[in-house]
Design a protein around this motif. Structure first.
Motif, PDB file in Angstrom:
ATOM      1  N   SER A  81      18.699 -30.909  -5.248  1.00  0.00           N
ATOM      2  CA  SER A  81      19.409 -31.724  -4.642  1.00  0.00           C
ATOM      3  C   SER A  81      20.279 -31.106  -3.657  1.00  0.00           C
ATOM      4  O   SER A  81      20.897 -31.646  -2.759  1.00  0.00           O
ATOM      5  CB  SER A  81      19.975 -32.779  -5.307  1.00  0.00           C
ATOM      6  OG  SER A  81      19.045 -33.669  -6.045  1.00  0.00           O
ATOM      7  N   LYS A  82      20.726 -29.661  -3.906  1.00  0.00           N
ATOM      8  CA  LYS A  82      21.655 -29.060  -3.278  1.00  0.00           C
ATOM      9  C   LYS A  82      20.808 -28.482  -2.194  1.00  0.00           C
ATOM     10  O   LYS A  82      19.987 -27.990  -2.192  1.00  0.00           O
ATOM     11  CB  LYS A  82      22.404 -27.828  -4.178  1.00  0.00           C
ATOM     12  CG  LYS A  82      23.361 -26.910  -3.661  1.00  0.00           C
ATOM     13  CD  LYS A  82      23.889 -25.788  -4.599  1.00  0.00           C
ATOM     14  CE  LYS A  82      24.899 -25.195  -3.946  1.00  0.00           C
ATOM     15  NZ  LYS A  82      24.517 -24.932  -2.512  1.00  0.00           N
ATOM     16  N   GLY A  83      21.737 -28.610  -1.052  1.00  0.00           N
ATOM     17  CA  GLY A  83      21.304 -27.940   0.149  1.00  0.00           C
ATOM     18  C   GLY A  83      21.704 -26.179   0.166  1.00  0.00           C
ATOM     19  O   GLY A  83      22.405 -25.761  -0.525  1.00  0.00           O
ATOM     20  N   GLY A  84      20.831 -25.552   1.067  1.00  0.00           N
ATOM     21  CA  GLY A  84      21.056 -24.125   1.106  1.00  0.00           C
ATOM     22  C   GLY A  84      20.697 -23.175   0.060  1.00  0.00           C
ATOM     23  O   GLY A  84      21.148 -22.053  -0.118  1.00  0.00           O
ATOM     24  N   VAL A  85      19.466 -23.603  -0.884  1.00  0.00           N
ATOM     25  CA  VAL A  85      19.210 -22.821  -1.958  1.00  0.00           C
ATOM     26  C   VAL A  85      17.889 -22.121  -1.630  1.00  0.00           C
ATOM     27  O   VAL A  85      17.061 -21.517  -2.524  1.00  0.00           O
ATOM     28  CB  VAL A  85      19.223 -23.725  -3.100  1.00  0.00           C
ATOM     29  CG1 VAL A  85      20.518 -24.249  -3.628  1.00  0.00           C
ATOM     30  CG2 VAL A  85      18.216 -24.802  -3.203  1.00  0.00           C
ATOM     31  N   LEU A 139      -1.586 -27.941   1.456  1.00  0.00           N
ATOM     32  CA  LEU A 139      -0.837 -29.117   2.306  1.00  0.00           C
ATOM     33  C   LEU A 139       0.530 -29.216   1.996  1.00  0.00           C
ATOM     34  O   LEU A 139       1.050 -29.040   0.821  1.00  0.00           O
ATOM     35  CB  LEU A 139      -1.412 -30.450   1.720  1.00  0.00           C
ATOM     36  CG  LEU A 139      -0.702 -31.614   2.306  1.00  0.00           C
ATOM     37  CD1 LEU A 139      -0.963 -32.090   3.732  1.00  0.00           C
ATOM     38  CD2 LEU A 139      -1.479 -32.925   1.779  1.00  0.00           C
ATOM     39  N   ILE A 140       1.533 -29.158   2.966  1.00  0.00           N
ATOM     40  CA  ILE A 140       2.798 -29.059   2.849  1.00  0.00           C
ATOM     41  C   ILE A 140       3.480 -30.341   3.370  1.00  0.00           C
ATOM     42  O   ILE A 140       3.134 -30.604   4.575  1.00  0.00           O
ATOM     43  CB  ILE A 140       3.473 -27.717   3.502  1.00  0.00           C
ATOM     44  CG1 ILE A 140       3.283 -26.659   3.023  1.00  0.00           C
ATOM     45  CG2 ILE A 140       5.072 -27.988   3.481  1.00  0.00           C
ATOM     46  CD1 ILE A 140       3.737 -25.379   3.352  1.00  0.00           C
ATOM     47  N   ILE A 141       4.158 -31.258   2.406  1.00  0.00           N
ATOM     48  CA  ILE A 141       4.453 -32.450   2.836  1.00  0.00           C
ATOM     49  C   ILE A 141       6.181 -32.216   2.993  1.00  0.00           C
ATOM     50  O   ILE A 141       6.694 -32.031   2.051  1.00  0.00           O
ATOM     51  CB  ILE A 141       4.210 -33.577   2.110  1.00  0.00           C
ATOM     52  CG1 ILE A 141       2.690 -33.726   1.625  1.00  0.00           C
ATOM     53  CG2 ILE A 141       5.003 -34.822   2.299  1.00  0.00           C
ATOM     54  CD1 ILE A 141       2.278 -34.688   0.680  1.00  0.00           C
ATOM     55  N   ASP A 142       6.469 -32.374   4.231  1.00  0.00           N
ATOM     56  CA  ASP A 142       7.885 -32.260   4.680  1.00  0.00           C
ATOM     57  C   ASP A 142       8.751 -33.465   4.483  1.00  0.00           C
ATOM     58  O   ASP A 142       8.496 -34.336   5.418  1.00  0.00           O
ATOM     59  CB  ASP A 142       8.227 -31.535   5.879  1.00  0.00           C
ATOM     60  CG  ASP A 142       9.422 -31.195   6.123  1.00  0.00           C
ATOM     61  OD1 ASP A 142      10.371 -31.318   5.346  1.00  0.00           O
ATOM     62  OD2 ASP A 142       9.623 -30.548   7.418  1.00  0.00           O
ATOM     63  N   GLY A 143       9.163 -33.852   3.360  1.00  0.00           N
ATOM     64  CA  GLY A 143       9.919 -35.079   3.225  1.00  0.00           C
ATOM     65  C   GLY A 143      11.449 -35.186   3.685  1.00  0.00           C
ATOM     66  O   GLY A 143      12.162 -36.121   3.485  1.00  0.00           O
ATOM     67  N   ASP A 144      11.801 -34.035   4.315  1.00  0.00           N
ATOM     68  CA  ASP A 144      13.257 -33.917   4.442  1.00  0.00           C
ATOM     69  C   ASP A 144      13.548 -34.640   5.913  1.00  0.00           C
ATOM     70  O   ASP A 144      12.899 -34.443   7.049  1.00  0.00           O
ATOM     71  CB  ASP A 144      13.624 -32.433   4.714  1.00  0.00           C
ATOM     72  CG  ASP A 144      14.956 -32.165   5.086  1.00  0.00           C
ATOM     73  OD1 ASP A 144      15.934 -33.041   4.766  1.00  0.00           O
ATOM     74  OD2 ASP A 144      15.324 -30.817   5.324  1.00  0.00           O
ATOM     75  N   LEU A 145      14.890 -35.241   5.954  1.00  0.00           N
ATOM     76  CA  LEU A 145      15.071 -35.898   7.048  1.00  0.00           C
ATOM     77  C   LEU A 145      15.347 -34.657   8.107  1.00  0.00           C
ATOM     78  O   LEU A 145      15.115 -35.230   9.603  1.00  0.00           O
ATOM     79  CB  LEU A 145      16.549 -36.587   6.763  1.00  0.00           C
ATOM     80  CG  LEU A 145      17.330 -37.062   8.363  1.00  0.00           C
ATOM     81  CD1 LEU A 145      16.407 -38.385   8.601  1.00  0.00           C
ATOM     82  CD2 LEU A 145      18.554 -37.816   7.584  1.00  0.00           C
TER      83      LEU A 145
END
Length: 70
Positions: free
Chosen positions: A8-12, A33-39
């Motif tokens: 959950s932390k960003g920048g890791v 298959l890479i699923i990019d669920g990031d906004l």
């Protein structure tokens, strides 16, 4: 094989890790298959792809375009 990377932390280094694992598996002859669920779609951009329409919009915002386009 299924590999999931979550924190959950960003920048890791999640996006960098996923791209590097995916590329190396693909170079080794594996299907990936890479699923990019990031906004922010950083993995999608990092792989040189157009992020629209994106999985995030398809799932969270209810933009129901055909899944092949997503």
């Amino acid at each position: 094989m299924i590999v999931t990377v979550h924190n959950s932390k960003g920048g890791v280094g999640k996006t960098t890790t996923v791209i590097n694992i995916g590329v190396n598996l693909a170079l080794a002859g594996q299907r990936v298959l890479i699923i990019d669920g990031d906004l922010q779609h950083n993995a999608t951009f990092g792989l040189g792809q157009d992020p629209r329409p994106a999985v995030y919009e398809w799932i969270v915002r209810g933009v129901f375009e055909p899944i092949r386009q997503v």
